[in-house]
Motif scaffolding. Sequence first.
Motif, mmCIF file in Angstrom:
data_model
loop_
_atom_site.group_PDB
_atom_site.id
_atom_site.type_symbol
_atom_site.label_atom_id
_atom_site.label_comp_id
_atom_site.label_asym_id
_atom_site.label_seq_id
_atom_site.Cartn_x
_atom_site.Cartn_y
_atom_site.Cartn_z
ATOM 1 N N CYS A 29 14.134 25.188 2.603
ATOM 2 C CA CYS A 29 12.769 24.686 2.646
ATOM 3 C C CYS A 29 12.402 24.433 4.097
ATOM 4 C CB CYS A 29 12.673 23.386 1.844
ATOM 5 S SG CYS A 29 11.162 22.443 2.118
ATOM 6 N N MET A 30 11.281 24.978 4.529
ATOM 7 C CA MET A 30 10.804 24.708 5.882
ATOM 8 C C MET A 30 9.357 24.260 5.814
ATOM 9 S SD MET A 30 12.566 27.610 8.310
ATOM 10 C CE MET A 30 12.472 26.571 9.770
ATOM 11 N N ALA A 31 8.977 23.425 6.748
ATOM 12 C CA ALA A 31 7.645 22.832 6.676
ATOM 13 C C ALA A 31 7.102 22.544 8.070
ATOM 14 C CB ALA A 31 7.707 21.538 5.876
ATOM 15 N N GLN A 46 4.185 24.156 3.698
ATOM 16 C CA GLN A 46 5.600 24.297 3.384
ATOM 17 C C GLN A 46 5.864 25.697 2.824
ATOM 18 O OE1 GLN A 46 3.756 21.884 1.434
ATOM 19 N NE2 GLN A 46 3.871 20.367 3.087
ATOM 20 N N ILE A 47 7.106 26.136 2.987
ATOM 21 C CA ILE A 47 7.510 27.427 2.434
ATOM 22 C C ILE A 47 8.964 27.332 2.008
ATOM 23 C CG2 ILE A 47 8.170 28.365 4.712
ATOM 24 C CD1 ILE A 47 7.088 31.094 3.739
ATOM 25 N N TRP A 103 10.336 19.126 -4.544
ATOM 26 C CA TRP A 103 10.787 18.315 -3.420
ATOM 27 C C TRP A 103 10.225 18.879 -2.120
ATOM 28 C CZ3 TRP A 103 13.217 19.047 1.156
ATOM 29 C CH2 TRP A 103 13.653 17.897 1.830
ATOM 30 N N CYS A 104 10.371 20.160 -1.925
ATOM 31 C CA CYS A 104 9.947 20.794 -0.684
ATOM 32 C C CYS A 104 8.468 20.548 -0.413
ATOM 33 C CB CYS A 104 10.225 22.296 -0.740
ATOM 34 S SG CYS A 104 9.822 23.189 0.782
ATOM 35 N N PHE A 109 8.184 13.676 6.113
ATOM 36 C CA PHE A 109 8.837 14.191 7.314
ATOM 37 C C PHE A 109 10.226 13.573 7.490
ATOM 38 C CE2 PHE A 109 9.074 16.276 11.258
ATOM 39 C CZ PHE A 109 9.421 15.395 12.268
ATOM 40 N N SER A 110 10.333 12.286 7.232
ATOM 41 C CA SER A 110 11.602 11.586 7.445
ATOM 42 C C SER A 110 12.688 12.020 6.471
ATOM 43 C CB SER A 110 11.395 10.077 7.329
ATOM 44 O OG SER A 110 10.935 9.746 6.031
ATOM 45 N N GLU A 111 12.332 12.659 5.384
ATOM 46 C CA GLU A 111 13.310 13.065 4.378
ATOM 47 C C GLU A 111 14.000 14.379 4.716
ATOM 48 O OE1 GLU A 111 10.181 12.187 1.085
ATOM 49 O OE2 GLU A 111 12.131 12.070 0.108
#
Length: 125
Positions: A29-31, A46-47, A103-104, A109-111
Amino acid sequence: VQVTESGGGSVQEGGSLELSCAASGRTDCMAWFRQAPGKEHEGVAQIIENGITNYANSVKGRFTISQDSAKHTLYLKMTNLQPGDTATYYCAADPPADNGVEWCFNADFSEFTSRGQGTQVTISS
């Protein structure tokens, strides 16, 4: 996994910029997040690994998130930029895990396991 952003800058209203984020390894997961002065981090897009994407309402139709999985690189193409888009933009990533799409698309951000130092984007009117 470490992530490093690049591509920020200053443009006039209506202009375009493309941000890049290089990851040191495989991610699931990237965001992209952004933080304007005095405000909390805001999820922008997000992707996940299979290419499914999600966008904040404020950027839909103007921003495009994409990835080159072979290069472990994330991109954010931003068009029709507005002064309200001025912020520090951050890349975040999570390694392969069973967190799932939900979730993604909703994590703060902190997660995220990996978080970049940010790149400044400034839009002038």
